[in-house]
Design an enzyme around this catalytic site. Structure first.
Site, PDB file in Angstrom:
ATOM      1  N   GLU A 155      -3.417  15.517 -25.120  1.00 27.17           N
ATOM      2  CA  GLU A 155      -4.517  15.768 -26.138  1.00 27.17           C
ATOM      3  C   GLU A 155      -5.845  15.055 -25.719  1.00 27.17           C
ATOM      4  O   GLU A 155      -6.875  15.910 -25.799  1.00 27.17           O
ATOM      5  CB  GLU A 155      -4.027  15.440 -27.413  1.00 27.17           C
ATOM      6  CG  GLU A 155      -4.817  15.651 -28.556  1.00 27.17           C
ATOM      7  CD  GLU A 155      -5.995  14.634 -28.876  1.00 27.17           C
ATOM      8  OE1 GLU A 155      -6.895  14.950 -29.568  1.00 27.17           O
ATOM      9  OE2 GLU A 155      -6.072  13.711 -28.280  1.00 27.17           O
TER      10      GLU A 155
ATOM     11  N   ASP B 166      -0.020  10.880 -25.266  1.00 26.38           N
ATOM     12  CA  ASP B 166      -0.654  10.398 -24.131  1.00 26.38           C
ATOM     13  C   ASP B 166      -1.762   9.561 -24.776  1.00 26.38           C
ATOM     14  O   ASP B 166      -2.131   9.530 -26.187  1.00 26.38           O
ATOM     15  CB  ASP B 166      -1.537  11.711 -23.665  1.00 26.38           C
ATOM     16  CG  ASP B 166      -2.311  12.433 -24.433  1.00 26.38           C
ATOM     17  OD1 ASP B 166      -2.104  12.750 -25.442  1.00 26.38           O
ATOM     18  OD2 ASP B 166      -3.643  12.543 -23.847  1.00 26.38           O
TER      19      ASP B 166
HETATM   20 ZN   LIG Z   1      -5.637  11.441 -31.008  1.00 25.61          ZN
END
Ligand SMILES: [Zn+2]
Length: 413
Positions: free
Chosen positions: A178, A83
């Site tokens: 994340e 992401d």
């Molecule tokens: Zn990163």
């Protein structure tokens, strides 16, 4: 090793897929579009010849490169996230390739006069003569952390094609979300089955990190009493002035803008106030666990002191731990840092070992039972339009991964 052009092509094929995560969504992955790249990565992992390629209902991807030696070698893992941050748009990324960088200003976007300049970003000068990948000035690049993904896949491909390089079992893990702090949340450590792992999610070439902050968030709520100003004498209690007293009781020099290295801080990031009530929001950070606990206690003590003076319920404080320094989980298995350090040196790079002033997925994974230092992926200026990555740094990261695999097998021979 993989050719420069193939590496660029691979990296570009990832960053041109929009994978922005969404902190307001409760699903995993937080945005549907992350599936697009996830499916692409699954295909690619199979195509390069990895085994046990799996993707679960939350888009966590795992794969295996089997051992090619007969002796027992610990299973190691390499992890990155697909992401990109919701802080800046990652849609319609148009990467620009700057060959043989001359050390001067790079015009990212002539129309909008957006320039990537070494006058401001001095690190650029480290990469004179190299090939840089930049944005067109209107989006982020997504080297964080698609550089890490390109490096891990390229290293695995190289090991598949070079069976003469001896290594134990290697696990690969790619995660969603994340950037909104949830990359580790649904990571199945048991299924991953590695003895330890490395996130390829650091920045500058050479970085190796195994210390991060202990982190907590604090909400301070202050009650006042609203009375018509004309009749307020002796009756009105203005919560904003009490808030001011609270703020002033914390050391002004222990703030993010006045600390560095291993110095901790209190960071006031929001004030919302009226006469009737005021809310202060803080984050508390410290590498040292004892100091961290002392900071939390200090914030409670200030509230107690004010309450003693003004009445029991004037100030309320709620403190929640967010994450902890992975150092305490990594230090008992310090050889995993030594191996990475040796691998970086073997690639001809000087290791830059420093404490992270933040957290990583690796710190959460370390506390979930998978010790997980962080290694450079090579990019700079994450989360914005000035993000760039030198292709040569990515090539070195690939070499480091291959070296780690080799050294781990050798040390256990
Ligand atoms: Zn990163």
């Amino acid at each position: 090793m993989i050719s420069k052009q193939n590496l660029i092509d691979r990296f570009v094929s990832y960053v041109t897929v929009d994978t922005e995560s969404d902190p307001n969504s409760m699903t995993t992955p937080s945005s549907k579009k992350q599936w697009d790249l996830a499916h692409q990565l699954v295909k690619e992992l199979k195509a390069i010849g990895l085994e046990d390629v799996t993707i679960d209902e939350n888009a966590y991807i795992m794969a295996t490169l089997p051992s090619n030696v007969s002796h027992d070698v610990p299973t190691i893992g390499f992890i990155s996230h697909f992401d990109t941050t919701p802080d800046f748009t990652g849609a319609n990324v148009k990467p620009q390739i700057i060959k043989n960088y001359d050390g001067k200003d790079i015009v990212l976007n002539a129309e909008q006069n957006i320039v990537l300049s070494p006058d401001y970003f001095e690190d650029l000068l480290l990469y004179k003569g190299q090939t840089l990948i930049t944005t067109d000035g209107t989006t982020l690049l997504g080297a964080d952390d698609k550089a890490g993904i390109a490096e891990i896949i390229s290293a695995m491909e190289y090991l598949v094609q070079h069976p003469e390089i001896k290594h134990g079992k290697i696990r690969v893990g790619f995660t969603p979300d994340e950037e909104i702090g949830r990359g580790a949340h649904k990571f199945d450590v048991e299924k991953f089955g590695a003895d330890w792992a490395y996130t390829m999610d650091g920045s500058e070439i050479g970085e190796l990190e195994y210390e991060n902050f202990n982190a907590a968030g604090a909400v301070v709520t202050i009650k006042g009493k609203i009375v018509h100003p004309g009749y307020a004498k002796g009756k009105m209690i203005n919560s904003m002035y009490i808030a001011q007293e609270y703020i002033n009781a914390l050391p002004r020099e222990e703030t993010p803008e006045q600390t560095s290295g291993r110095e901790g801080f209190y960071h006031l990031y929001s004030i919302k106030g009226e006469v009737d009530h005021t809310t202060l929001q803080y984050i508390i950070r410290d590498h040292d666990r004892t100091h961290f606990e002392e900071r939390k206690q200090f914030m409670k003590n200030i509230a107690d002191d004010i309450n003693k003076k003004l009445g029991v319920d004037t100030v309320e404080i709620e403190i929640k731990d967010q994450y902890f320094n992975m150092r305490e989980k990594v230090e008992p298995v310090m050889h995993i840092v030594d191996i990475a350090e040796e691998a970086i040196k073997e690639a001809g790079i000087t290791p830059i070992i420093k404490p992270i002033r933040g957290g990583t997925d690796g710190s959460q994974l370390s506390f979930m039972g998978l010790p997980c230092p962080n290694i450079f992926a090579g990019g700079h200026n994450f989360h914005g339009r000035y993000e760039y990555v030198p292709v040569e740094s990515m090539q070195k990261a690939i070499e480091v991964i291959v070296n780690i695999a080799q050294i781990t097998a050798k040390r256990n021979a």
